[in-house]
Design an enzyme around this catalytic site. Structure first.
Site, PDB file in Angstrom:
ATOM      1  N   ASP A 144      20.783  41.978 -17.216  1.00 31.02           N
ATOM      2  CA  ASP A 144      19.384  42.078 -16.822  1.00 31.02           C
ATOM      3  C   ASP A 144      19.272  41.860 -15.315  1.00 31.02           C
ATOM      4  O   ASP A 144      20.129  41.188 -14.708  1.00 31.02           O
ATOM      5  CB  ASP A 144      18.528  41.047 -17.553  1.00 31.02           C
ATOM      6  CG  ASP A 144      17.039  41.259 -17.293  1.00 31.02           C
ATOM      7  OD1 ASP A 144      16.520  42.339 -17.656  1.00 31.02           O
ATOM      8  OD2 ASP A 144      16.383  40.358 -16.723  1.00 31.02           O
ATOM      9  N   GLU A 186      16.298  41.283 -11.888  1.00 32.38           N
ATOM     10  CA  GLU A 186      14.946  41.119 -11.359  1.00 32.38           C
ATOM     11  C   GLU A 186      14.923  41.817 -10.004  1.00 32.38           C
ATOM     12  O   GLU A 186      15.943  41.840  -9.288  1.00 32.38           O
ATOM     13  CB  GLU A 186      14.574  39.644 -11.213  1.00 32.38           C
ATOM     14  CG  GLU A 186      14.593  38.858 -12.525  1.00 32.38           C
ATOM     15  CD  GLU A 186      13.593  39.359 -13.544  1.00 32.38           C
ATOM     16  OE1 GLU A 186      12.570  39.972 -13.136  1.00 32.38           O
ATOM     17  OE2 GLU A 186      13.826  39.164 -14.750  1.00 32.38           O
ATOM     18  N   HIS A 210       8.934  37.111 -11.497  1.00 29.36           N
ATOM     19  CA  HIS A 210      10.209  36.384 -11.405  1.00 29.36           C
ATOM     20  C   HIS A 210      10.144  35.090 -10.600  1.00 29.36           C
ATOM     21  O   HIS A 210      11.052  34.252 -10.699  1.00 29.36           O
ATOM     22  CB  HIS A 210      11.327  37.285 -10.870  1.00 29.36           C
ATOM     23  CG  HIS A 210      11.043  37.948  -9.550  1.00 29.36           C
ATOM     24  ND1 HIS A 210      10.821  37.249  -8.385  1.00 29.36           N
ATOM     25  CD2 HIS A 210      10.978  39.271  -9.222  1.00 29.36           C
ATOM     26  CE1 HIS A 210      10.641  38.103  -7.385  1.00 29.36           C
ATOM     27  NE2 HIS A 210      10.719  39.336  -7.861  1.00 29.36           N
ATOM     28  N   HIS A 220      10.163  35.210 -15.668  1.00 31.16           N
ATOM     29  CA  HIS A 220      11.366  35.950 -16.065  1.00 31.16           C
ATOM     30  C   HIS A 220      12.549  35.508 -15.204  1.00 31.16           C
ATOM     31  O   HIS A 220      12.403  35.225 -14.024  1.00 31.16           O
ATOM     32  CB  HIS A 220      11.148  37.446 -15.886  1.00 31.16           C
ATOM     33  CG  HIS A 220      10.186  38.031 -16.857  1.00 31.16           C
ATOM     34  ND1 HIS A 220      10.298  39.318 -17.330  1.00 31.16           N
ATOM     35  CD2 HIS A 220       9.088  37.520 -17.458  1.00 31.16           C
ATOM     36  CE1 HIS A 220       9.302  39.573 -18.177  1.00 31.16           C
ATOM     37  NE2 HIS A 220       8.553  38.486 -18.255  1.00 31.16           N
ATOM     38  N   ASP A 280      16.969  36.072 -19.550  1.00 30.26           N
ATOM     39  CA  ASP A 280      16.584  37.253 -20.317  1.00 30.26           C
ATOM     40  C   ASP A 280      17.793  37.955 -20.925  1.00 30.26           C
ATOM     41  O   ASP A 280      17.701  38.552 -22.001  1.00 30.26           O
ATOM     42  CB  ASP A 280      15.795  38.223 -19.433  1.00 30.26           C
ATOM     43  CG  ASP A 280      14.387  37.718 -19.140  1.00 30.26           C
ATOM     44  OD1 ASP A 280      14.029  36.646 -19.657  1.00 30.26           O
ATOM     45  OD2 ASP A 280      13.651  38.389 -18.393  1.00 30.26           O
TER      46      ASP A 280
END
Length: 235
Positions: A7, A9, A57, A150, A155
């Site tokens: 994942d 950001e 984030h 997040h 995540d």
């Protein structure tokens, strides 16, 4: 079978318009089980995040200012993912950003054939329903109560549990401590019994002495039971 769950950001939604990665998180799975190995890095994008992205984030320009640039972590990142299958939720987004960063480093793109997109898996399984990561976590009773913002590594861990559910596995939590593969249950979820017992040494059966009179009484008593399961087992 090794797989990795990934994942990112980012500063915004459009890598073609100059948005960059600010965090990347990757965890390792072996036979669909978290091994405890991971790759994680915050990255200085050398630009300010869009306010909406920063709200998601929580990574400010000040916080990221002393973090490594992408080209400084690129080789370690590629070494970690190797040629393993890559699990991503909404793969075109993350893969687009990663390949854009790799292009800036004069490195080759990641092979799309290695990627499994859990968003597509979920859309096929739950037609017409919300299939965001949050929605899938709620559907599978995965705890996201502390997910106020997040985070790429957080995540990725959640996505690994969602992925297991999507491919038909049972939701489990495995903690590998001191390299002894100590296994414990979390949130009252089921143990992965097969993995648990496969790692246990075989213990020889103990010899048990049976009282002859007690055995005769047992045989006589089960004869009195209609349609006894013992008779079924004997046959």
């Amino acid at each position: 079978m090794r797989e990795i769950v990934l994942d990112t950001e980012t500063t915004g939604l459009d890598c073609s318009n100059g948005d960059r990665i600010v965090e990347i998180g990757v965890i390792e799975l072996e036979n669909h089980i978290q091994t405890g190995k991971y790759f994680h890095s915050y990255i200085n994008p050398q630009k300010k995040s869009d306010p909406k992205a920063e709200k998601v984030h929580g990574l400010t320009q000040e916080f990221l200012s002393d973090k490594p640039l992408f080209h400084e972590i690129a080789e370690d990142f590629l070494e970690f993912i190797s040629n393993s299958k890559i699990i991503i939720h909404n793969a075109p987004f993350d893969l687009g950003f990663i390949n854009s960063e790799l292009k800036n480093c004069d490195m080759s793109d990641i092979d799309e054939n290695l990627v499994i997109d859990t968003l597509l898996l979920a859309k096929k399984k739950y037609i017409g329903q919300s299939v965001s990561l949050d929605a899938l976590c709620r559907k599978f009773n995965i705890d996201i109560s502390n997910r106020t913002i997040h985070g790429a590594l957080k995540d990725a861990k959640l996505l690994s549990l969602v992925y297991l559910e999507l491919i038909g596995g049972k939701q489990t939590r495995l903690n590998f401590l001191n390299n002894n593969e100590s296994i414990k249950e979390d949130n009252n979820e089921l143990f992965d019994l097969i993995s648990f017992y496969n790692n246990k040494p075989i213990i020889p059966a103990k010899r048990v002495n049976i009282n002859i009179n007690d055995n005769k009484l047992h045989i006589e008593s089960i004869k009195q039971i209609p349609k006894s399961i013992w008779e079924t087992l004997k046959s």
